[in-house]
Write an enzyme that holds these catalytic residues in place. Structure first.
Site, mmCIF file in Angstrom:
data_model
loop_
_atom_site.group_PDB
_atom_site.id
_atom_site.type_symbol
_atom_site.label_atom_id
_atom_site.label_comp_id
_atom_site.label_asym_id
_atom_site.label_seq_id
_atom_site.Cartn_x
_atom_site.Cartn_y
_atom_site.Cartn_z
ATOM 1 N N CYS A 126 1.126 -1.284 -0.128
ATOM 2 C CA CYS A 126 0.009 0.297 0.538
ATOM 3 C C CYS A 126 0.801 1.403 0.052
ATOM 4 O O CYS A 126 0.510 2.175 -0.849
ATOM 5 C CB CYS A 126 -0.897 0.128 1.493
ATOM 6 S SG CYS A 126 -2.231 1.321 1.392
ATOM 7 N N CYS A 127 1.722 1.327 0.814
ATOM 8 C CA CYS A 127 2.734 2.261 0.990
ATOM 9 C C CYS A 127 3.418 2.676 -0.320
ATOM 10 O O CYS A 127 3.596 3.654 -1.363
ATOM 11 C CB CYS A 127 4.343 2.075 2.059
ATOM 12 S SG CYS A 127 2.979 2.610 4.130
ATOM 13 N N CYS A 209 -1.371 8.341 7.240
ATOM 14 C CA CYS A 209 -2.481 7.729 6.140
ATOM 15 C C CYS A 209 -3.814 7.635 8.074
ATOM 16 O O CYS A 209 -3.037 7.059 8.822
ATOM 17 C CB CYS A 209 -2.190 7.237 5.824
ATOM 18 S SG CYS A 209 -1.667 7.135 4.006
ATOM 19 N N CYS A 212 -3.448 3.909 9.816
ATOM 20 C CA CYS A 212 -2.291 3.595 10.113
ATOM 21 C C CYS A 212 -1.281 4.506 10.961
ATOM 22 O O CYS A 212 -0.266 4.129 11.092
ATOM 23 C CB CYS A 212 -1.379 3.642 9.292
ATOM 24 S SG CYS A 212 -2.130 2.136 8.215
ATOM 25 N N CYS A 235 7.639 3.986 5.832
ATOM 26 C CA CYS A 235 6.765 4.145 4.673
ATOM 27 C C CYS A 235 7.231 3.633 3.518
ATOM 28 O O CYS A 235 6.976 2.872 2.741
ATOM 29 C CB CYS A 235 5.488 5.595 4.669
ATOM 30 S SG CYS A 235 6.783 6.069 4.344
#
Length: 243
Positions: A126-127, A209, A212, A235
């Site tokens: 995702c990062c 985000c 997280c 990240c």
């Protein structure tokens, strides 16, 4: 001292680390930024998270290059308070060129291709999609970029220098605040009456985000609250550097 234009290809070491006076008001940060913008001109980008350190850097940068280019990696998962802060920064520093860099995939497209909650199932992926790849695109046309890393933030950042060879992005990473403490960051913000993210007043020491980032009530770690349900601590933007 006169320092040549340092690039990824000719980097040998940080020429400032034992030469620069770090006892001035900004612990060398102003001089590093002044050198960076004089040296790289339009070939340097500030990748800004709009955290507490960002407010210090924005204020210093505005004194050196009022129309500097600033990039915010807009993952579409940030808190509303973060977007509100960006608006306040635009009002205070109207000449700054703030670019909102979004990922190639929308959240819906990412969910269809990978997982609707990819940040939970595979936070590294995702990062990469929402932060690392967009910064790769931004830096493809730049020689150097600026980051607000501080040595005291975490063990993974303890060896950061003013000038770093960035292996992940094949560029030069300039880190003016390496000697600052968290207390000094906040003293500067208060003394200069700078805007900051209101979530800091709600026990969020580090803000990223929404999925997280969590509030913290029992830690002095300035990075606490990030990926709190996993072993992940970064990240990925800063993990490939070599001291």
């Amino acid at each position: 001292m006169s320092i040549e234009r340092i690039t990824y290809d000719n980097f040998q070491n940080d020429p400032f680390i034992n030469e620069l006076d770090i006892n001035d008001e900004t612990k060398g940060a102003y001089e590093i930024l002044k050198w960076a913008y004089q040296t790289y001109e339009n070939d340097i980008v500030y990748s800004c998270s709009f955290g507490a350190e960002s407010m210090v850097l924005i204020d210093l940068i505005s004194q050196i290059k009022p129309d500097a280019q600033i990039v915010f990696l807009d993952t579409d998962l940030h808190f509303q308070e973060t977007y509100d802060l960006i608006d306040r920064v635009k009002d205070k520093y109207p000449q700054l060129r703030i670019k909102m860099k979004k990922p190639e995939l929308t959240l819906e497209e990412q969910g269809e291709k990978y997982n609707p909650a990819l940040w939970k199932n595979d936070p590294n992926q995702c990062c990469y999609i929402r932060k690392i790849k967009p910064l790769e695109d931004v830096l493809s046309g730049a020689v150097a970029w600026i980051s607000g890393l501080r040595r005291a933030q975490s063990p993974t950042r303890a060896h950061t220098n003013f000038i770093n060879k960035d292996e992940r992005f094949k560029s030069i990473k300039v880190c003016p605040l390496i000697y600052w403490t968290e207390e000094e960051v906040w003293s500067y913000i208060r003394d200069k009456d700078l805007p900051y993210n209101e979530l800091h007043d709600q026990n969020y020491p580090s803000i990223g985000c929404i999925p997280c980032t969590s509030p913290v009530f029992d830690s002095n770690d300035s990075r606490a609250g990030r990926w709190s349900n996993s072993s992940k601590t970064e990240c990925g933007l800063h993990v490939a550097d070599k001291p």
